[in-house]
Every structure is written in C-alpha cells, then in structure tokens.
Design an enzyme around this catalytic site. Structure first.
Site, PDB file in Angstrom:
ATOM      1  N   ASP A 127      32.060  35.680  34.397  1.00  0.00           N
ATOM      2  CA  ASP A 127      33.450  35.603  33.972  1.00  0.00           C
ATOM      3  C   ASP A 127      34.334  35.784  35.199  1.00  0.00           C
ATOM      4  OD1 ASP A 127      35.467  35.593  31.705  1.00  0.00           O
ATOM      5  OD2 ASP A 127      36.020  37.434  32.743  1.00  0.00           O
TER       6      ASP A 127
ATOM      7  N   GLU B  39      38.468  36.545  36.521  1.00  0.00           N
ATOM      8  CA  GLU B  39      39.863  36.878  36.241  1.00  0.00           C
ATOM      9  C   GLU B  39      40.672  36.140  37.299  1.00  0.00           C
ATOM     10  OE1 GLU B  39      40.608  38.235  33.468  1.00  0.00           O
ATOM     11  OE2 GLU B  39      38.562  38.866  33.046  1.00  0.00           O
TER      12      GLU B  39
ATOM     13  N   HIS C 220      39.033  41.890  29.291  1.00  0.00           N
ATOM     14  CA  HIS C 220      39.757  41.105  30.290  1.00  0.00           C
ATOM     15  C   HIS C 220      39.471  41.592  31.708  1.00  0.00           C
ATOM     16  CE1 HIS C 220      41.759  38.528  27.499  1.00  0.00           C
ATOM     17  NE2 HIS C 220      42.251  39.557  26.844  1.00  0.00           N
TER      18      HIS C 220
ATOM     19  N   ASP D  54      33.721  41.392  30.162  1.00  0.00           N
ATOM     20  CA  ASP D  54      33.694  40.136  29.415  1.00  0.00           C
ATOM     21  C   ASP D  54      32.349  39.431  29.576  1.00  0.00           C
ATOM     22  OD1 ASP D  54      36.279  40.712  28.682  1.00  0.00           O
ATOM     23  OD2 ASP D  54      37.186  38.973  29.653  1.00  0.00           O
TER      24      ASP D  54
END
Length: 170
Positions: A7, A9, A150, A155
């Site tokens: 994942d 960000e 998040h 995640d």
C-alpha cells in the site's frame, strides 16, 4: 508461492503530479501473513504535503523531512518485491504511482502478476454496493491495527487478510 501485498500513501490522487510519501508491504505465503520480512519506508516528497492529504493519513511534513527520497526508496521496494506477484486494494491506483515514479527515475520493472482485492471483492460479493477497503474489512470482520488506518503497513495488513480470505472463497 509468496505474494507481496503493498500500500502507498500519497500527497494526492495524480501519479504524474503528486508524490508517494509512504510505502508499506507484507509477504503472504500460502495461507499466512509472514511476520518478517516487512517493508516500510517514509519518503520525502518533492513539495509540501497538502493539508487535505494529512487529514487522511496523518503524515506531516515534519514526519518526512529527514526521510530518504523516492530515488533511494523505490529501488529498495522493487528489490523487496523481486519476482513475486503483487497485491493491492485498488491496485490501479498504487501501480499507477509506482509506474510513474519508475519512469521519472529511469527504472524498469514489471511484476509477474498484479492482483486487485477490490476486484476480488466484486466477485466475492457481487450484490454489495461498496468495495472500499473499509467496507471489505467490515464485511469480513477484519480490524485495522490501532491508529494504522490510512497508513501503508496497516492497510497492507488488512488487504493481506482480505486477500487470503477471498482467495479461499472466490
């Protein structure tokens, strides 16, 4: 077979105009999430993090001020992945950022397979309206680590759990 569930960000939604600021990944082997190795790096962006992005993931400019740049982190991430298939929730978003960053840094890499848990959710739960990670997690009774929603590793962990569950049932 091992899979890398990852994942990102980011500072926004555009792979061409926004920056990756965190990469997290876990390994899945058969029916287990491996405790180690894991990959987690904060990344120093090329411009300040917009307040809207900080409101979502909580990452501030001060958190990434001394972090390495993507030019350093991306090759480490690609080495971590190696020749394993990659899994992500809404993989088009994450791979769009990875591919744009690879172009900018002159890197070449293609995973042998890309698996999207959002697509798995659509097949597993065709009557459900939402297939966002929060909805999938709730549907499957999965919980994010405290304070980790998040954030890339949190995640990735929930995505890995969802992947394992849906892979057995789809």
């Amino acid at each position: 077979m091992e899979y890398v569930v990852f994942d990102l960000e980011t500072t926004g939604f555009s792979p061409e105009n926004d920056d990756i600021i965190e990469i997290g990944a876990v390994l899945v082997d058969r029916d287990d999430i491996l405790e180690r190795p894991r990959f987690h790096r904060l990344v120093r962006p090329t411009k300040p993090i917009p307040w809207r992005a900080t409101m979502i993931h909580g990452i501030r400019d001060s958190d990434v001020r001394s972090a390495p740049t993507l030019e350093v982190v991306l090759p480490d991430f690609l080495a971590f992945v190696g020749d394993r298939p990659v899994v992500a929730h809404n993989i088009g978003f994450d791979m769009g950022f990875v591919q744009a960053a690879m172009r900018r840094h002159g890197l070449l890499w293609l995973p042998p397979q890309e698996i999207c848990t959002m697509q798995l959710s659509r097949r597993a739960f065709p009557r459900e309206r939402s297939h966002k990670l929060d909805s999938v997690a709730e549907r499957l009774g999965l919980h994010f680590p405290e304070g980790a929603r998040h954030r890339s590793v949190g995640d990735a962990l929930v995505t890995a759990q969802a992947f394992l569950h849906m892979r057995r049932h789809v």
